[in-house]
Design a protein around this motif. Structure first.
Motif, PDB file in Angstrom:
ATOM      1  N   LEU A 161      41.974  14.610  71.641  1.00 52.42           N
ATOM      2  CA  LEU A 161      42.739  14.517  70.392  1.00 52.42           C
ATOM      3  C   LEU A 161      43.536  13.212  70.359  1.00 52.42           C
ATOM      4  CD1 LEU A 161      43.752  18.137  70.805  1.00 52.42           C
ATOM      5  CD2 LEU A 161      43.006  17.349  68.565  1.00 52.42           C
ATOM      6  N   ASP A 162      43.545  12.580  69.201  1.00 53.14           N
ATOM      7  CA  ASP A 162      44.172  11.264  69.116  1.00 53.14           C
ATOM      8  C   ASP A 162      45.288  11.218  68.096  1.00 53.14           C
ATOM      9  OD1 ASP A 162      42.446  11.470  66.794  1.00 53.14           O
ATOM     10  OD2 ASP A 162      42.902   9.356  66.475  1.00 53.14           O
ATOM     11  N   PHE A 163      46.103  10.200  68.240  1.00 45.04           N
ATOM     12  CA  PHE A 163      46.953   9.733  67.155  1.00 45.04           C
ATOM     13  C   PHE A 163      46.607   8.265  66.977  1.00 45.04           C
ATOM     14  CE2 PHE A 163      50.982   7.448  66.116  1.00 45.04           C
ATOM     15  CZ  PHE A 163      51.005   7.787  64.772  1.00 45.04           C
ATOM     16  N   ASP A 164      45.989   7.924  65.834  1.00 40.04           N
ATOM     17  CA  ASP A 164      45.604   6.549  65.578  1.00 40.04           C
ATOM     18  C   ASP A 164      44.683   6.024  66.696  1.00 40.04           C
ATOM     19  OD1 ASP A 164      45.619   4.429  63.884  1.00 40.04           O
ATOM     20  OD2 ASP A 164      47.490   3.562  64.613  1.00 40.04           O
ATOM     21  N   ASN A 165      43.779   6.887  67.136  1.00 39.50           N
ATOM     22  CA  ASN A 165      42.807   6.558  68.180  1.00 39.50           C
ATOM     23  C   ASN A 165      43.412   6.372  69.581  1.00 39.50           C
ATOM     24  OD1 ASN A 165      40.071   6.669  68.273  1.00 39.50           O
ATOM     25  ND2 ASN A 165      39.745   4.757  67.183  1.00 39.50           N
ATOM     26  N   ARG A 166      44.663   6.711  69.741  1.00 42.03           N
ATOM     27  CA  ARG A 166      45.304   6.597  71.055  1.00 42.03           C
ATOM     28  C   ARG A 166      45.382   7.979  71.700  1.00 42.03           C
ATOM     29  NH1 ARG A 166      50.880   3.924  69.522  1.00 42.03           N
ATOM     30  NH2 ARG A 166      51.236   4.071  71.753  1.00 42.03           N
ATOM     31  N   PHE A 167      45.580   8.004  72.987  1.00 44.09           N
ATOM     32  CA  PHE A 167      45.882   9.205  73.778  1.00 44.09           C
ATOM     33  C   PHE A 167      44.694  10.129  74.046  1.00 44.09           C
ATOM     34  CE2 PHE A 167      49.839   8.409  71.231  1.00 44.09           C
ATOM     35  CZ  PHE A 167      50.620   7.908  72.260  1.00 44.09           C
ATOM     36  N   ARG A 168      43.495   9.800  73.558  1.00 43.82           N
ATOM     37  CA  ARG A 168      42.374  10.733  73.746  1.00 43.82           C
ATOM     38  C   ARG A 168      42.087  10.987  75.220  1.00 43.82           C
ATOM     39  NH1 ARG A 168      39.775  11.337  68.792  1.00 43.82           N
ATOM     40  NH2 ARG A 168      39.621   9.487  67.490  1.00 43.82           N
ATOM     41  N   TYR A 169      42.362  10.002  76.062  1.00 44.82           N
ATOM     42  CA  TYR A 169      41.949  10.057  77.461  1.00 44.82           C
ATOM     43  C   TYR A 169      42.872  10.920  78.329  1.00 44.82           C
ATOM     44  CZ  TYR A 169      45.787   6.762  78.007  1.00 44.82           C
ATOM     45  OH  TYR A 169      47.022   6.195  77.984  1.00 44.82           O
ATOM     46  N   LEU A 170      43.980  11.374  77.791  1.00 48.33           N
ATOM     47  CA  LEU A 170      44.914  12.158  78.609  1.00 48.33           C
ATOM     48  C   LEU A 170      44.297  13.514  78.957  1.00 48.33           C
ATOM     49  CD1 LEU A 170      48.245  11.394  76.704  1.00 48.33           C
ATOM     50  CD2 LEU A 170      47.336  10.273  78.760  1.00 48.33           C
ATOM     51  N   PRO A 171      44.394  13.961  80.205  1.00 43.83           N
ATOM     52  CA  PRO A 171      43.761  15.220  80.619  1.00 43.83           C
ATOM     53  C   PRO A 171      44.491  16.480  80.147  1.00 43.83           C
ATOM     54  CG  PRO A 171      44.217  13.777  82.510  1.00 43.83           C
ATOM     55  CD  PRO A 171      44.947  13.196  81.342  1.00 43.83           C
TER      56      PRO A 171
END
Ligand code: IMP
Ligand code: MG
Length: 183
Positions: A161-171
């Motif tokens: 899940l992202d905010f403005d394409n950020r943070f998707r990689y967090l486990p």
């Protein structure tokens, strides 16, 4: 987490351990229900890519995999949202049992659109699986056949899940604090 991503305040909402248990539970339910079926799992990109990858590796019935890329535009209070399909499935789903894999259901417009679209492509059945649900913001009636967990009316990030394409990689999954501009 990289340094830039620490500039926004995140609070842990769902730990990787809880996510793992949730994925196992959903995979067991899906495996039970699709034993005599012809399962095609259709992931909704980009958000569902990690959830989908974890889920299908725990499903123990044969399945085909495909993806769609969609985006939705419109204000959260405007029920006439526009869903744009950027990339459709390439699998022939006629006579097959489609399971849509989504990261989170918010207004419900995306899943409504996809269910109609996949039925129109001739699927024998279309069911919906979502890791998270934010029911407080629903505008369209959708039945989530396989649901991970409900989250409060906050913007959530991580595990795809992202905010403005950020943070998707967090486990793990975090709530983005004091963020009001959802969509
Ligand atoms: P819908 O409003 O149910 O059509 O959801 C549209 C899309 O918005 C979902 O597929 C998600 O990708 C995205 N979305 C909704 N809420 C959140 C959130 O809290 N975090 C990240 N993405 C979200
Ligand atoms: Mg999505």
């Amino acid at each position: 987490m990289n340094e830039e991503d620490t500039t926004l305040p995140l609070s842990l909402l769902v730990s990787r351990r809880v996510i793992e248990e949730t994925v196992s539970r959903l995979a067991a339910q899906i495996s039970d229900d699709y034993r005599e079926k012809h399962l095609v799992a259709v992931g909704v990109l980009k958000g569902a890519f990690i959830f989908m990858a974890d889920l299908v590796r725990q499903i123990d019935v044969p399945l085909e995999i495909d993806f769609v890329t969609v985006s939705s535009y419109g204000s959260g209070t405007n029920s006439s949202r526009t869903i744009t399909m950027h990339q459709d499935i390439t699998t022939d789903v006629s006579g097959k049992d489609v399971l849509v894999i989504e990261d989170i259901v918010d207004t419900g417009h995306t899943l409504c659109y996809l269910a109609d679209h996949l039925k129109a492509r001739g699927a024998r059945s279309v069911r919906l699986c979502a890791l998270a649900d934010k029911p407080s913001r629903r505008e369209q009636d959708v039945t989530i056949d396989y649901l991970g967990f409900t989250v409060p009316d906050q913007f959530v990030v991580g595990y795809g899940l992202d905010f403005d394409n950020r943070f998707r990689y967090l486990p793990d999954i975090y709530a983005l604090e004091a963020h009001h501009d959802q969509g």
